[in-house]
Design a protein around this motif. Structure first.
Motif, PDB file in Angstrom:
ATOM      1  N   ARG B 411     -80.015-103.141-146.728  1.00 17.18           N
ATOM      2  CA  ARG B 411     -80.847-102.138-147.372  1.00 17.18           C
ATOM      3  C   ARG B 411     -79.941-101.258-148.227  1.00 17.18           C
ATOM      4  O   ARG B 411     -78.905-100.798-147.752  1.00 17.18           O
ATOM      5  N   PRO B 413     -79.257 -97.749-150.065  1.00 21.00           N
ATOM      6  CA  PRO B 413     -79.763 -96.378-149.965  1.00 21.00           C
ATOM      7  C   PRO B 413     -80.406 -95.934-151.279  1.00 21.00           C
ATOM      8  O   PRO B 413     -80.051 -96.419-152.350  1.00 21.00           O
ATOM      9  N   GLN B 421     -73.525 -97.297-150.050  1.00 16.50           N
ATOM     10  CA  GLN B 421     -73.102 -98.396-149.186  1.00 16.50           C
ATOM     11  C   GLN B 421     -74.334 -99.114-148.684  1.00 16.50           C
ATOM     12  O   GLN B 421     -75.294 -98.483-148.267  1.00 16.50           O
ATOM     13  N   ILE B 423     -76.694-100.828-146.179  1.00 14.71           N
ATOM     14  CA  ILE B 423     -76.906-100.552-144.760  1.00 14.71           C
ATOM     15  C   ILE B 423     -77.244-101.857-144.060  1.00 14.71           C
ATOM     16  O   ILE B 423     -78.136-102.587-144.487  1.00 14.71           O
ATOM     17  N   LEU B 427     -79.583-102.086-138.322  1.00 15.74           N
ATOM     18  CA  LEU B 427     -80.017-100.707-138.107  1.00 15.74           C
ATOM     19  C   LEU B 427     -81.415-100.467-138.632  1.00 15.74           C
ATOM     20  O   LEU B 427     -82.137 -99.619-138.135  1.00 15.74           O
ATOM     21  N   VAL B 428     -81.787-101.225-139.672  1.00 20.67           N
ATOM     22  CA  VAL B 428     -83.055-100.958-140.338  1.00 20.67           C
ATOM     23  C   VAL B 428     -84.185-101.496-139.478  1.00 20.67           C
ATOM     24  O   VAL B 428     -84.136-102.617-138.996  1.00 20.67           O
TER      25      VAL B 428
END
Ligand SMILES: Nc1ncnc2c1ncn2[C@@H]1O[C@H](COP(=O)(O)OP(=O)(O)OP(=O)(O)O)[C@@H](O)[C@H]1O
Ligand SMILES: [Mg+2]
Lengths: 277, 433
Positions: B411, B413, B421, B423, B427-428
């Motif tokens: 992903r 930002p 950076q 992601i 985490l998403v």
């Protein structure tokens, strides 16, 4: 208790089916002061928070918020998101609720959603890229940067929040709540899981929020060193009712409070008494 | 058997051995013993242990191969095993892939001017790219699992078809109307169902897709029922028809008429519509509304605590996605010249959803690549006839093993202070309603 009240909770009751989580609870939080809500596990503290912030509809009682300009808002009648939007009450959660897949900066930008929505003409002007929106966005980034600096996370602004250490996540969640520019900040166990050094930094942060910005704080906390150090007023709950309230000194010496803590958890009772000596 | 379970050769062999054992148990009955009714009705059977051995060996070898592939190019331990040279090469390709693809797409009608088949295929792929991008707003960004996306495609197609055939309105007037009508239906559907979450939302949207189709079939007076609508006007070049007549574009420009003109025009039309979808989506992502969509996908409760009206936020995502579906539908109607309810079955919704999931939820480039792979791949394997579905299914399974978060799982930002950076997809959050 005298003075200028920002929040007054009157005869609040919350039942879940047969369970009475909160009963006949009345207390007030003063403006520009830190009010702590303490009590043993299961006392009903988080439930009170959920009633204040609209996640639960109270079974009875009233919750009144008085703004600086004298405007009085009946929180028990507002829906959840309106409490944050119109009544300007922000909160954090006992089990951290950040947006893990978004960066720290993005987390703080989402917190400024309503202001930015207005500035973007509810998306239409923003889509066209009008300068007024660009300015608003820049100001929002500045506010976010400012808060990242305050909670000492500026160098990690572009990292995903989910990658942060526990203590950093706690601080980021407070920064996110503060980016909504609240009148009342409700913190649910902000020191849980922090080490001594982090707790001390947290106390300092909360004091600076109170002293420099004049934001009123309502605080649930088990860490007695934090509570005793920074609270102006303490409300003690047990089994859904208020058992004591007063200044840290008064509460510390109240036999009912000591009994409540001794009855449930020895360590905490010792912590209460030790922080008094 | 988690992706991280097999590291090192012993673990690898163990995984393969366990899989082979399971295969042995399953296949020894399913394949190893063959029974048949004999001539007098008695049961005869014979054994086929050779075949069982071959299958078990194939599973054993296959497990090792899959496990190795997963470790090399899959998400688990990818950084350790992929050499840095390859990594930097991949990021280089990643950076220039989108512009190169775009330039190539623009050039397609020039390169393949006379190859009608390629152009038609290109139009088809682009239609699905657009649908994928539209659905990506709902599923990828806002995290609302919508299994009835085809409903909005149908609303758009029928809006254009009926407005154009009944009132003679031109494509360029009907196109925005089709989008608005589809968005309107999106809001109408959204209101009652957006309280639901996850699986419940998926089921209700699925039902909505079917309801729209059934309404179209049964409302014969308006929609022509199962017979559909025919004689839908072809698009004009801003009022100038693309035909063989004296007033046609070819005659006006003084060039010789060719039926390719219209195909090329349609190609650029859908390309423009798709790029519009892409541009709007990219912009929306960087606006507060887009950030709120993604925040909603991450944590709805936190959104409410920040004063975000989750209902309207979800509705806008639904309406935006529906609007793009409506545009695509209007294009579909004008390209086909004929539409019927058969074009709007659940299979279409599933295909578009598969494109979004395969592409990596939320990634624009991923969705485009997935549409190309799915629709193009489908054509590529046409010669395999009945085995096509099998090959296709296997390819999907393999891709989901290596890249469980889709082709592009990172992903990007929407705003940054010093450096954007990517992601990690771990985490998403994925959409759960
Ligand atoms: N949604 C709910 N449904 C049913 N019971 C609930 C609900 N929320 C809270 N309770 C009950 O209300 C009581 C008070 O819970 P609450 O979470 O408010 O305690 P607390 O004071 O915050 O405790 P802790 O210090 O452990 O966080 C508990 O008995 C809990 O089981
Ligand atoms: Mg609690």
């Amino acid at each position: 208790m005298s003075g200028d009240k920002i929040l007054s909770v009157d005869r609040l009751a919350m039942r879940f089916g047969g369970i009475v989580a909160v009963q006949d609870l009345s207390f007030a939080a003063e403006r520009k002061k830190i009010t702590a809500l303490i009590g043993p596990n299961g006392a009903g503290k988080t439930t009170v928070f959920n009633c204040i912030t609209g996640f639960y509809k109270p079974s009875g009682g009233t919750i009144q918020l008085t703004h600086d300009d004298g405007r009085v808002i009946a929180l028990e009648r507002l829906n959840d998101f309106r409490i944050a939007k119109q009544a300007k009450v922000a909160r954090t959660f006992q089990n951290i609720r950040l947006f893990p897949g978004m960066t720290a900066l993005e987390n703080l930008m989402v917190a400024q959603h309503n202001a930015l929505m207005r500035a973007s003409g509810f998306t239409l002007l923003g889509l066209l890229g009008v300068p007024a929106y660009r300015d608003a966005e820049k100001r929002a980034i500045d506010l976010a940067t400012d808060w990242l600096k305050r909670v000492n996370l500026l160098d990690r602004a572009d990292d995903a929040a989910g990658n942060f250490a526990y203590g950093d996540q706690r601080r980021l969640e407070i920064a996110r709540a503060m980016c909504t520019e609240p009148a009342l900040l409700c913190l649910d166990e902000p020191a849980a899981g922090l080490n001594a050094r982090e707790s001390a930094a947290l106390s300092e942060l909360l004091l600076s929020i109170r002293n420099e910005l004049g934001t009123s704080i309502l605080l649930i906390e088990h860490d007695m060193s934090v509570v005793m150090e920074i609270s102006d007023h303490i409300v003690v709950m047990d089994h859904g009712v208020k058992i004591s309230e007063g200044s840290p000194r008064e509460v510390r010496d109240d036999p009912k409070v000591i009994a409540a803590y001794l009855g449930t958890d020895e360590e905490e009772a010792v912590a209460v008494m030790e922080s008094g000596s | 058997m988690t992706p991280k379970s097999a590291t090192g050769i012993p673990a690898l062999l163990k995984t393969a051995f366990v899989n082979a054992l399971i295969a042995l148990v399953l296949f020894s009955l399913m394949v190893g013993i063959r029974t048949e009714a004999g001539s007098d009705g008695q049961l005869t059977y014979w054994t086929r242990f050779g075949e069982v051995a071959a299958l078990v060996a194939a599973v054993f070898g296959g497990s090792i191969v899959i496990e190795l592939l997963r470790q090399w190019i899959g998400p688990a331990g990818a950084d350790k095993l992929v050499p840095p040279v390859v990594q930097s090469g991949m990021s280089f390709v990643g950076r220039y892939l989108a512009p190169v693809l775009l330039v190539f797409t623009v050039m397609v009608p020039v390169i393949f001017y006379d190859q009608r088949y390629i152009l038609d295929l290109g139009i088809l792929v682009l239609t699905y790219v657009m649908l994928g991008w539209g659905l990506n707003v709902v599923v990828g960004l806002a995290g609302l699992l919508d299994l009835g996306y085809v409903a909005f495609y149908a609303v758009g197609a029928y809006s254009y078809a009926l407005l154009a055939t009944n009132f003679g309105w031109s494509f360029w007037v009907c196109l925005p109307l089709a989008g608005i009508l589809a968005a309107f239906w999106g809001v109408l559907l959204g209101f009652p169902v957006l309280r639901l979450r996850g699986d419940y939302l998926a089921i209700v949207t699925l039902a909505f897709g079917e309801i729209i189709r059934l309404v179209i079939i049964n409302w014969q007076d308006l929609t022509g029922g199962p017979n559909g609508v025919s004689g839908i006007p072809r698009p004009s070049f801003f009022g100038i028809p693309l035909d063989n007549s004296d007033s046609g574009l070819a005659a006006k420009l003084g060039i010789e008429y060719s039926s390719s003109h219209r195909i090329v025009f349609l190609f650029y039309l859908i390309l423009a519509l798709a790029l519009l979808t892409n541009w709007v989506t990219i912009r929306l992502r960087r606006l507060p509304i887009g950030r709120a969509w993604e925040a909603l996908r991450e944590d709805e409760v936190a959104c409410r605590a920040l004063g975000i009206n989750t209902t309207t936020t979800k509705l806008t995502a639904f309406a935006t996605g529906a609007m793009f579906g409506g545009f695509a539908g209007a294009f579909f109607a004008t390209r086909q010249g004929f539409i019927s309810p058969e074009s709007f079955t659940f299979q279409e919704s599933a295909l578009v959803l598969a494109i979004v999931v395969l592409g990596g939820m939320g990634s624009q480039l991923g969705v485009a690549l997935a549409a190309l792979a799915m629709i193009g791949g489908f054509e590529l394997f046409r010669s395999l006839e009945t085995y096509r579905m099998l090959v296709f299914g296997m390819a999907m399974v393999l891709i989901m093993i290596w890249r469980p978060r889709g082709l592009i799982g990172h992903r990007a930002p929407t705003v940054y202070l010093t450096k954007a950076q990517a992601i990690s997809s771990d985490l998403v959050k994925e959409g759960h309603g």
